[in-house]
Design a protein around this motif. Structure first.
Motif, PDB file in Angstrom:
ATOM      1  N   ASP A 121       0.888  -1.167   0.000  1.00 43.19           N
ATOM      2  CA  ASP A 121       0.000   0.000   0.000  1.00 43.19           C
ATOM      3  C   ASP A 121       0.922   1.212   0.000  1.00 43.19           C
ATOM      4  O   ASP A 121       1.614   1.457   0.984  1.00 43.19           O
ATOM      5  N   TYR A 386     -11.191   7.422   8.774  1.00 40.36           N
ATOM      6  CA  TYR A 386     -10.024   6.874   8.083  1.00 40.36           C
ATOM      7  C   TYR A 386      -9.750   5.443   8.567  1.00 40.36           C
ATOM      8  O   TYR A 386      -9.541   4.522   7.775  1.00 40.36           O
ATOM      9  N   ASP A 390      -9.747   1.759   6.730  1.00 38.79           N
ATOM     10  CA  ASP A 390      -8.566   0.901   6.727  1.00 38.79           C
ATOM     11  C   ASP A 390      -8.896  -0.511   7.217  1.00 38.79           C
ATOM     12  O   ASP A 390      -8.336  -1.489   6.713  1.00 38.79           O
ATOM     13  N   GLN A 414       1.944   8.929  10.961  1.00 44.74           N
ATOM     14  CA  GLN A 414       0.737   8.104  11.123  1.00 44.74           C
ATOM     15  C   GLN A 414       0.999   6.852  11.959  1.00 44.74           C
ATOM     16  O   GLN A 414       0.204   5.910  11.937  1.00 44.74           O
TER      17      GLN A 414
HETATM   18  N1  ARG Z   1      -4.252   9.095   1.926  1.00 41.75           N
HETATM   19  C1  ARG Z   1      -3.456   9.013   3.111  1.00 41.75           C
HETATM   20  C2  ARG Z   1      -2.678  10.318   3.309  1.00 41.75           C
HETATM   21  O1  ARG Z   1      -2.418  11.016   2.350  1.00 41.75           O
HETATM   22  C3  ARG Z   1      -2.476   7.875   3.096  1.00 41.75           C
HETATM   23  C4  ARG Z   1      -3.086   6.522   3.008  1.00 41.75           C
HETATM   24  C5  ARG Z   1      -2.147   5.420   3.374  1.00 41.75           C
HETATM   25  N2  ARG Z   1      -2.716   4.118   3.303  1.00 41.75           N
HETATM   26  C6  ARG Z   1      -3.614   3.626   4.163  1.00 41.75           C
HETATM   27  N3  ARG Z   1      -4.104   2.429   3.936  1.00 41.75           N
HETATM   28  N4  ARG Z   1      -3.988   4.281   5.215  1.00 41.75           N
HETATM   29  O2  ARG Z   1      -2.311  10.614   4.421  1.00 41.75           O
END
Ligand code: ARG
Length: 651
Positions: A121, A386, A390, A414
């Protein structure tokens, strides 16, 4: 063949005969030696073994040498100093391995005997917002890992989990409804959407800053009062070390809050002084709330908003793909957040039913003993988060691809999210899967702060690519690679993009790094430019050699390596497999860049200084050296390609 691995395998049975719980750590102590005077590889396990076995390390070393079958691999194995085992490989064995590498299209690197299925990912930008420098890291690291793991024989599925369902759409929809410039949209829809996003975002930020300033000022006053009391109570001359530290910490906090206040005030003033933006701040006082409402309406299947989303998405994706194309990066799947929306409500009910999630203050949460804060999967107002997406994503991936491992190449900020996510997964019975957060640090500007433009906004990814390519064109021009302009342009693209990718990949991914065009395009140093140049130089030698290369490669010519620089280069070429195994072990592509630069390119340049190729003393030696050049070029090219970097024949 992976020589290090082979040597370890030879030691394994001998170690297993000893009364040890785990031979693993002792096998790890067999390593390439740092200094050729101590042989090619060293086994340093005798010293720690002596503690366990109550025998002298020299005796243990001698016993190991006596019982490990090494004759076909090593011409010398001897005990040195306090009990080191120095191993020198047989040169004829090196020669036959080099011959195999020459004939192999994978340089003799074996495929893993334990292939796993990986889902990677990575990239995963939030679409419809311009991509910025931070996205380079995930994109480039993820792509390199995918290529390397695949090369080693694993099954790799890449999935770009784009953010296509978030608040940015609320902003764009709000902008579209209130600020659209129709003619501009018709002419260049993507540019207009990006302008709308930026305008709404600035207004939202503006109101946020206005709210924050008094809070920050209050905090500043409190901290300053605290400092004053502290200084009054503890006289400067009598402060203990820990008190001085405490004061320092306080002062740093004051400095940070002050900087935040200044920045907020600056941003507020910038918007207010802007002739277009200024009046809008008063006309849209509730923009923060309204933007959230637009997002909520989209999620609640409001017809108009859904229609707009359907209209914007293909534009946003096309824009994204244009950049991926330029970076030469593609994904097996692009299943963004929106793909999982239908699955969220049933998922949350299921979690509640199974007692994994519970209601708390109106929200639905998953608690864990390891974290003070729970992971929220549904907010009070019913919205999913979010983390919910996930969870659904993992469920889908396990059900669809049955991976052994899922790698998330995502910013280290994160970390908490992924820790909570992974700990929640241990409560599900979705099947065995290993989840890894492949963290990376921040890209900094030359001032050591997160990389921003002069006006303080983030730097668009595309402008970075353009600038790298523009500067690369100057490098190419200086070297006068080609007279033809279009050839030069494509060379510049390869050098510029390569430099950018390599600068990122050559860092230990968890550290922050300073972005510098000059450094990344340097012709000497650990850069793609240097390696591409080394490659082009070798290719030019091979052209000048004027010889039928494929006939030579297929001939029985033995690369004798009589000169120590030849032998060192031969060994460096063969150690490619070891570098890839290191990347596989901890998912750090910088093992490969380190190998290409520190071992391969440096050994080559030493060889090239010491050993004339085209003017070698005999035609036999000339041919052998040409083969070493060929192998070096092949390894450079393959190694760079696994990092997603191309080479050019002339530069
Ligand atoms: N879209 C998210 C960002 O820009 C990152 C995603 C990463 N992948 C996940 N499965 N959470 O912060």
């Amino acid at each position: 063949m992976n020589i290090l691995h082979a040597i370890r395998q030879r030691f394994r049975p001998a170690l297993e005969r000893l009364p040890l719980d785990d031979v693993g750590p002792f096998l790890e102590m067999i390593k390439p030696s740092q200094d050729p005077r101590f042989g090619d590889y060293q086994a340093n396990c005798a010293m720690p073994l002596s503690k366990v076995l109550k025998q002298s390390p020299q005796e243990i070393a001698a016993m190991l040498i006596g019982s490990v079958e090494l004759d076909d691999l090593c011409e010398k194995s001897e005990v040195a100093g306090p009990g080191f085992i120095n191993l020198t490989l047989r040169t004829d064995r090196l020669a036959s391995l080099l011959h195999e590498a020459l004939l192999s299209d994978r340089l003799g690197v074996e495929q893993t005997c334990r292939p796993l299925t990986f889902v990677i990912d990575y990239s995963a930008p939030n679409v419809a917002k311009p991509m910025h420098v931070g996205h380079i890291r995930s994109t480039v690291i993820g792509d390199a890992l995918a290529k390397i793991l695949r090369f080693l024989g694993h099954q790799v599925i890449t999935d770009n989990h784009i953010g296509d369902w978030g608040t940015q759409f609320g902003m764009i929809i709000y902008g579209y409804k209130h600020f659209l410039q129709k003619a501009a949209y018709q002419e260049n829809p993507v540019a207009e959407l990006s302008r709308l996003y930026q305008q709404v975002n600035r207004l939202v930020q503006h109101h946020r800053y206005l709210r924050q300033i008094p809070e920050l000022q209050k905090r500043q006053t409190e901290l300053e009062a605290e400092r004053e009391t502290f200084c009054k109570e503890t006289a400067e001359a009598e402060r203990s070390k820990s008190q001085r530290k405490q004061l320092k910490r306080l002062e740093n906090q004051i400095r940070d809050v002050r900087a935040e206040v200044e920045n907020a005030e600056l941003q507020v003033r910038a918007v207010q002084d802007d002739p277009t933006m200024g009046p809008l701040t008063a006309e849209h006082p509730h923009i923060e709330r309204d933007v959230l409402q637009e997002t909520a309406k989209l999620h609640a299947a409001d017809r108009k908003n859904r229609e707009l989303w359907d209209q914007f998405m293909p534009l946003a994706l096309a824009e994204l793909n244009r950049i991926y194309q330029r970076l030469d990066i593609s994904f097996d799947h692009t299943l963004g957040e929106s793909f999982y929306q239908e699955q969220l409500a049933p998922l949350v009910s299921d979690l509640k039913e199974r007692g994994i999630a519970e209601e708390s203050d109106g929200a639905v949460c998953i608690f864990s003993d390891d974290h003070d804060v729970p992971m929220i999967v549904q907010k009070k107002d019913g919205a999913f988060l979010y983390a919910t997406t996930d969870l659904a994503t993992i469920n889908y991936r396990i059900g669809t691809w049955h991976p052994d491992v899922i790698l998330y190449v995502v910013d280290h900020r994160q970390s908490l999210h992924f820790e909570q996510l992974f700990s929640a997964i241990t409560k599900m019975d979705w099947g065995p899967v290993k989840l890894c957060h492949i963290k990376f640090g921040t890209v900094l500007g030359e001032d050591g702060r997160p990389f921003k433009t002069r006006s303080g906004s983030t730097v668009g990814l595309e402008s970075l690519l353009d600038e790298a390519v523009r500067r690369a064109a100057l490098v190419a021009e200086e070297n006068n690679a080609e007279s033809d302009e279009s050839a030069n342009r494509s060379i510049a693209e390869v050098i510029g993009i390569g430099a950018l990718k390599y600068a990122d990949l050559s860092q230990n991914r968890e550290s922050d790094y300073v972005f510098s065009y000059d450094k990344m395009l340097a012709l000497n140093g650990n850069t793609a430019t240097y390696l591409q140049y080394a490659y082009a130089r070798i290719r030019s030698i091979l052209r000048k050699a004027d010889i039928d290369l494929s006939a030579l490669q297929n001939s029985q010519t033995v690369i004798g390596m009589e000169h120590s620089a030849e032998r060192q280069l031969g060994l460096a070429i063969l150690r490619f497999a070891e570098a890839l195994t290191l990347v596989e072990a901890d998912y750090r592509p910088n093992h490969l860049t380190h190998y290409l630069f520190e071992e391969l390119a440096k050994s080559f340049s030493h060889f090239f200084e010491q050993c004339p190729v085209l003017k070698a003393e005999t035609s036999d030696v000339r041919e052998q050296r040409i083969l070493l050049c060929t192998l070096t070029a092949k390894t450079l090219k393959t190694g760079l390609s696994l990092l997603g970097i191309d080479v050019v024949e002339k530069m």
